[in-house]
Design an enzyme around this catalytic site. Sequence first.
Site, PDB file in Angstrom:
ATOM      1  N   SER A 295      -3.110  -7.637   3.007  1.00 43.90           N
ATOM      2  CA  SER A 295      -3.744  -7.301   4.344  1.00 43.90           C
ATOM      3  C   SER A 295      -4.065  -8.648   4.964  1.00 43.90           C
ATOM      4  O   SER A 295      -4.097  -8.753   6.051  1.00 43.90           O
ATOM      5  CB  SER A 295      -4.722  -6.342   4.382  1.00 43.90           C
ATOM      6  OG  SER A 295      -4.268  -5.019   4.136  1.00 43.90           O
TER       7      SER A 295
ATOM      8  N   LYS B 229     -17.062  -6.355   3.337  1.00 47.79           N
ATOM      9  CA  LYS B 229     -15.948  -7.077   3.936  1.00 47.79           C
ATOM     10  C   LYS B 229     -16.279  -6.745   5.490  1.00 47.79           C
ATOM     11  O   LYS B 229     -15.533  -5.559   6.072  1.00 47.79           O
ATOM     12  CB  LYS B 229     -14.720  -6.309   3.784  1.00 47.79           C
ATOM     13  CG  LYS B 229     -14.236  -6.490   1.864  1.00 47.79           C
ATOM     14  CD  LYS B 229     -12.886  -5.792   1.926  1.00 47.79           C
ATOM     15  CE  LYS B 229     -12.541  -6.188   0.390  1.00 47.79           C
ATOM     16  NZ  LYS B 229     -11.104  -5.728  -0.051  1.00 47.79           N
TER      17      LYS B 229
ATOM     18  N   HIS C 141       0.780  -1.215  -0.167  1.00 44.66           N
ATOM     19  CA  HIS C 141      -0.077  -0.191  -0.112  1.00 44.66           C
ATOM     20  C   HIS C 141       0.674   1.020  -0.066  1.00 44.66           C
ATOM     21  O   HIS C 141       0.608   2.049  -0.749  1.00 44.66           O
ATOM     22  CB  HIS C 141      -0.896   0.085   1.182  1.00 44.66           C
ATOM     23  CG  HIS C 141      -1.943  -0.924   1.257  1.00 44.66           C
ATOM     24  ND1 HIS C 141      -2.088  -1.674   2.563  1.00 44.66           N
ATOM     25  CD2 HIS C 141      -2.995  -1.404   0.338  1.00 44.66           C
ATOM     26  CE1 HIS C 141      -3.171  -2.553   2.182  1.00 44.66           C
ATOM     27  NE2 HIS C 141      -3.556  -2.410   0.983  1.00 44.66           N
TER      28      HIS C 141
ATOM     29  N   ARG D 276      -1.808  -5.608  -7.950  1.00 46.92           N
ATOM     30  CA  ARG D 276      -0.882  -6.647  -7.670  1.00 46.92           C
ATOM     31  C   ARG D 276      -0.770  -7.681  -8.647  1.00 46.92           C
ATOM     32  O   ARG D 276       0.032  -8.138  -9.174  1.00 46.92           O
ATOM     33  CB  ARG D 276      -0.908  -7.414  -6.230  1.00 46.92           C
ATOM     34  CG  ARG D 276      -0.899  -6.610  -5.247  1.00 46.92           C
ATOM     35  CD  ARG D 276      -1.168  -7.297  -3.932  1.00 46.92           C
ATOM     36  NE  ARG D 276      -2.540  -7.691  -3.951  1.00 46.92           N
ATOM     37  CZ  ARG D 276      -3.322  -8.347  -2.978  1.00 46.92           C
ATOM     38  NH1 ARG D 276      -2.611  -8.724  -2.041  1.00 46.92           N
ATOM     39  NH2 ARG D 276      -4.634  -8.462  -3.240  1.00 46.92           N
TER      40      ARG D 276
END
Length: 167
Positions: free
Chosen positions: A129, A41, A17, A91
């Site tokens: 994460s 989430k 990040h 990513r």
Amino acid sequence: MRRAVCSGSFDPVTKGHLDIIERASRMFDELIVCVFYNPTKDKALFTPEERVAMLKTATEHLPNVVVTSYSGLLNDFCVARKAPFIVRGLRAFTDFEYEFQRALLLKKINESLETVFIMTNAAYSYISSSGVREILAFDGDINMLVPEGVGAQVHQFMHGKHLDPCD
């Protein structure tokens, strides 16, 4: 002034990040890093306030970065903050598919918003994460995965929280 928003859950902020934030901060006069509440989430480990505190620690060396939080639609936040650009980090190809669809949806809602995709540095492509949270669940060392100073904050915030790796 060229202003952009870099949003995410940042639960917790990682070196990946920070790489995206640092690079985006060189592209814009002001970069607003925003912890968003995402109702899809719902298993966040850290409160929005804790995530904002970690992001402030991670970005304190970036004078044009502002850290905040928001609960609502990203496009509404961007309009309110006069930020026509949205920064998204990628990513892998699977990230691109998700982010591409999301960018098209935001464009449909508000044609004036532009999404800027930044590919991660290959050195951080494996960091997520959720991976950091899994390591935390087993009391592992996360310091090589999070920005300097954030590991200590994570452990401070974790005091008293129970992590069940099977959840």
